[in-house]
Design a protein around this motif. Structure first.
Motif, PDB file in Angstrom:
ATOM      1  N   ASP A 170       0.869  -1.162   0.000  1.00  0.00           N
ATOM      2  CA  ASP A 170       0.000   0.000   0.000  1.00  0.00           C
ATOM      3  C   ASP A 170       0.910   1.216   0.000  1.00  0.00           C
ATOM      4  OD1 ASP A 170      -1.426   2.288   1.382  1.00  0.00           O
ATOM      5  OD2 ASP A 170      -3.082   0.866   1.190  1.00  0.00           O
ATOM      6  N   PHE A 171       0.657   2.160  -0.868  1.00  0.00           N
ATOM      7  CA  PHE A 171       1.568   3.281  -1.020  1.00  0.00           C
ATOM      8  C   PHE A 171       1.529   4.259   0.149  1.00  0.00           C
ATOM      9  CE2 PHE A 171       0.603   1.879  -5.403  1.00  0.00           C
ATOM     10  CZ  PHE A 171       1.836   1.320  -5.650  1.00  0.00           C
ATOM     11  N   GLU A 172       0.577   4.099   1.069  1.00  0.00           N
ATOM     12  CA  GLU A 172       0.519   4.961   2.248  1.00  0.00           C
ATOM     13  C   GLU A 172       0.901   4.227   3.527  1.00  0.00           C
ATOM     14  OE1 GLU A 172      -3.278   6.885   2.382  1.00  0.00           O
ATOM     15  OE2 GLU A 172      -3.142   7.500   0.288  1.00  0.00           O
ATOM     16  N   LYS A 173       0.522   2.949   3.640  1.00  0.00           N
ATOM     17  CA  LYS A 173       0.765   2.191   4.867  1.00  0.00           C
ATOM     18  C   LYS A 173       1.877   1.171   4.692  1.00  0.00           C
ATOM     19  CE  LYS A 173      -4.160   2.263   5.705  1.00  0.00           C
ATOM     20  NZ  LYS A 173      -5.340   1.442   5.765  1.00  0.00           N
ATOM     21  N   LEU A 174       2.468   1.074   3.547  1.00  0.00           N
ATOM     22  CA  LEU A 174       3.466   0.098   3.151  1.00  0.00           C
ATOM     23  C   LEU A 174       2.833  -1.264   2.908  1.00  0.00           C
ATOM     24  CD1 LEU A 174       6.318  -0.439   2.323  1.00  0.00           C
ATOM     25  CD2 LEU A 174       6.880  -0.970   4.686  1.00  0.00           C
ATOM     26  N   ARG A 175       2.305  -1.920   3.925  1.00  0.00           N
ATOM     27  CA  ARG A 175       1.696  -3.236   3.720  1.00  0.00           C
ATOM     28  C   ARG A 175       0.362  -3.330   4.440  1.00  0.00           C
ATOM     29  NH1 ARG A 175       4.876  -6.350   0.689  1.00  0.00           N
ATOM     30  NH2 ARG A 175       7.081  -5.996   0.887  1.00  0.00           N
ATOM     31  N   VAL A 176      -0.594  -3.929   3.732  1.00  0.00           N
ATOM     32  CA  VAL A 176      -1.903  -4.191   4.312  1.00  0.00           C
ATOM     33  C   VAL A 176      -2.064  -5.701   4.370  1.00  0.00           C
ATOM     34  CG1 VAL A 176      -4.390  -3.909   4.041  1.00  0.00           C
ATOM     35  CG2 VAL A 176      -2.842  -2.070   3.325  1.00  0.00           C
ATOM     36  N   PRO A 177      -2.218  -6.270   5.563  1.00  0.00           N
ATOM     37  CA  PRO A 177      -2.337  -7.720   5.667  1.00  0.00           C
ATOM     38  C   PRO A 177      -3.632  -8.229   5.033  1.00  0.00           C
ATOM     39  CG  PRO A 177      -2.384  -6.694   7.861  1.00  0.00           C
ATOM     40  CD  PRO A 177      -2.266  -5.603   6.855  1.00  0.00           C
ATOM     41  N   VAL A 178      -3.573  -9.450   4.543  1.00  0.00           N
ATOM     42  CA  VAL A 178      -4.750 -10.098   3.974  1.00  0.00           C
ATOM     43  C   VAL A 178      -5.419 -10.866   5.113  1.00  0.00           C
ATOM     44  CG1 VAL A 178      -5.583 -11.795   2.305  1.00  0.00           C
ATOM     45  CG2 VAL A 178      -3.716 -10.261   1.687  1.00  0.00           C
ATOM     46  N   GLU A 179      -6.212 -10.118   5.890  1.00  0.00           N
ATOM     47  CA  GLU A 179      -6.910 -10.764   7.000  1.00  0.00           C
ATOM     48  C   GLU A 179      -8.310 -10.213   7.191  1.00  0.00           C
ATOM     49  OE1 GLU A 179      -4.048 -10.189  10.067  1.00  0.00           O
ATOM     50  OE2 GLU A 179      -4.574  -8.083  10.398  1.00  0.00           O
ATOM     51  N   SER A 180      -8.562  -9.003   6.732  1.00  0.00           N
ATOM     52  CA  SER A 180      -9.909  -8.448   6.839  1.00  0.00           C
ATOM     53  C   SER A 180     -10.773  -9.057   5.731  1.00  0.00           C
ATOM     54  CB  SER A 180      -9.879  -6.926   6.688  1.00  0.00           C
ATOM     55  OG  SER A 180      -9.578  -6.573   5.342  1.00  0.00           O
ATOM     56  N   PRO A 181     -12.084  -9.113   5.948  1.00  0.00           N
ATOM     57  CA  PRO A 181     -12.963  -9.651   4.893  1.00  0.00           C
ATOM     58  C   PRO A 181     -12.775  -8.939   3.546  1.00  0.00           C
ATOM     59  CG  PRO A 181     -14.181  -9.467   6.942  1.00  0.00           C
ATOM     60  CD  PRO A 181     -12.832  -8.812   7.171  1.00  0.00           C
ATOM     61  N   GLU A 182     -12.568  -7.624   3.589  1.00  0.00           N
ATOM     62  CA  GLU A 182     -12.380  -6.866   2.347  1.00  0.00           C
ATOM     63  C   GLU A 182     -11.105  -7.307   1.615  1.00  0.00           C
ATOM     64  OE1 GLU A 182     -11.649  -2.315   0.738  1.00  0.00           O
ATOM     65  OE2 GLU A 182     -11.622  -2.694   2.904  1.00  0.00           O
TER      66      GLU A 182
END
Length: 173
Positions: free
Chosen positions: A139-151
Motif C-alpha cells: 500500500d503506497f501509504e501504509k506500506l503493507r496491508v495484511p490479507v486478514e480483513s474480509p475486504e
C-alpha cells in the motif's frame, strides 16, 4: 518432551505439518478437477464458476492457516533434501493431476495458442498466493496491508481469480 513423545523428531513434526496442510489442499484440488468436464473447459461460464470456487477455497484455506504459506515459502528458499522430499510426496502429484487435466482439456483450444505453460501458471499462482498471505499487499501509504480483513480476503480472491482467467484466455466477467 511432549512433542517428542507424540510426534517424534522435529523433522517428523515438520513433515506432519505439511502432510496435514497438503491433505486439505489436495482435497480442494481434487474437487476442482473432479468437477471439471470437457464441457466446462470449453464453456466460459462454467469454467469461470469452477475457477472462482477453487480460488476461493484455496485462499480461505491459507487465510485460515497462514503458517502453511509461511512454511511453503521457507521450504522453497531452502531447497534442501527435506524440501525435495516434500515436493515429491505432496506438491508434484497434486500439480501433475491438475496440470494433466487442464492440458488435456485445453488441447487445441484457443487457450493453447497463447503463452501456455502450466509450469509458469502454477509457479506464479503459488508465489502470488503465498506472498499475499504472508506479507500482505503493498500500500503506497501504509506500506503493507495484511490479507486478514474480509475486504482484503475478497480482493485477494478476485485478484487470483482474474490471474487464472487471463491465463486461461477467458474474460473474468
Amino acid at each position: 518432551a511432549t512433542i517428542h513423545y507424540h510426534v517424534g523428531t522435529k523433522e517428523e513434526l515438520y513433515m506432519e505439518v505439511f502432510r496435514r496442510g497438503y491433505a486439505r489442499e489436495i482435497l480442494i484440488t481434487k474437487q476442482f478437477v473432479d468437477n471439471l468436464t470437457a464441457e466446462s473447459l470449453t464453456n466460459p461460464d462454467q469454467l469461470r464458476a469452477a475457477v472462482r470456487e477453487f480460488v476461493g477455497a484455496v485462499v480461505d484455506l491459507n487465510v485460515e492457516d497462514p503458517n502453511l504459506a509461511k512454511l511453503s515459502i521457507r521450504r522453497q528458499f531452502a531447497q534442501d533434501e527435506q524440501s525435495r522430499q516434500i515436493d515429491e510426496m505432496f506438491s508434484l502429484p497434486m500439480y501433475k493431476e491438475i496440470g494433466d487435466y487442464l492440458a488435456a482439456g485445453i488441447g487445441d483450444s484457443p487457450i493453447s495458442e497463447g503463452v501456455f505453460d502450466l509450469r509458469f501458471f502454477f509457479t506464479g499462482f503459488i508465489w502470488t498466493l503465498n506472498g499475499l498471505i504472508t506479507s500482505g499487499v503493498i500500500d503506497f501509504e501504509k506500506l503493507r496491508v495484511p490479507v486478514e480483513s474480509p475486504e482484503m480476503i475478497e480482493k485477494t480472491k478476485e485478484f487470483l481469480y482474474r490471474y487464472c482467467c487471463v491465463f486461461l484466455g477467458i474474460s473474468a466477467s
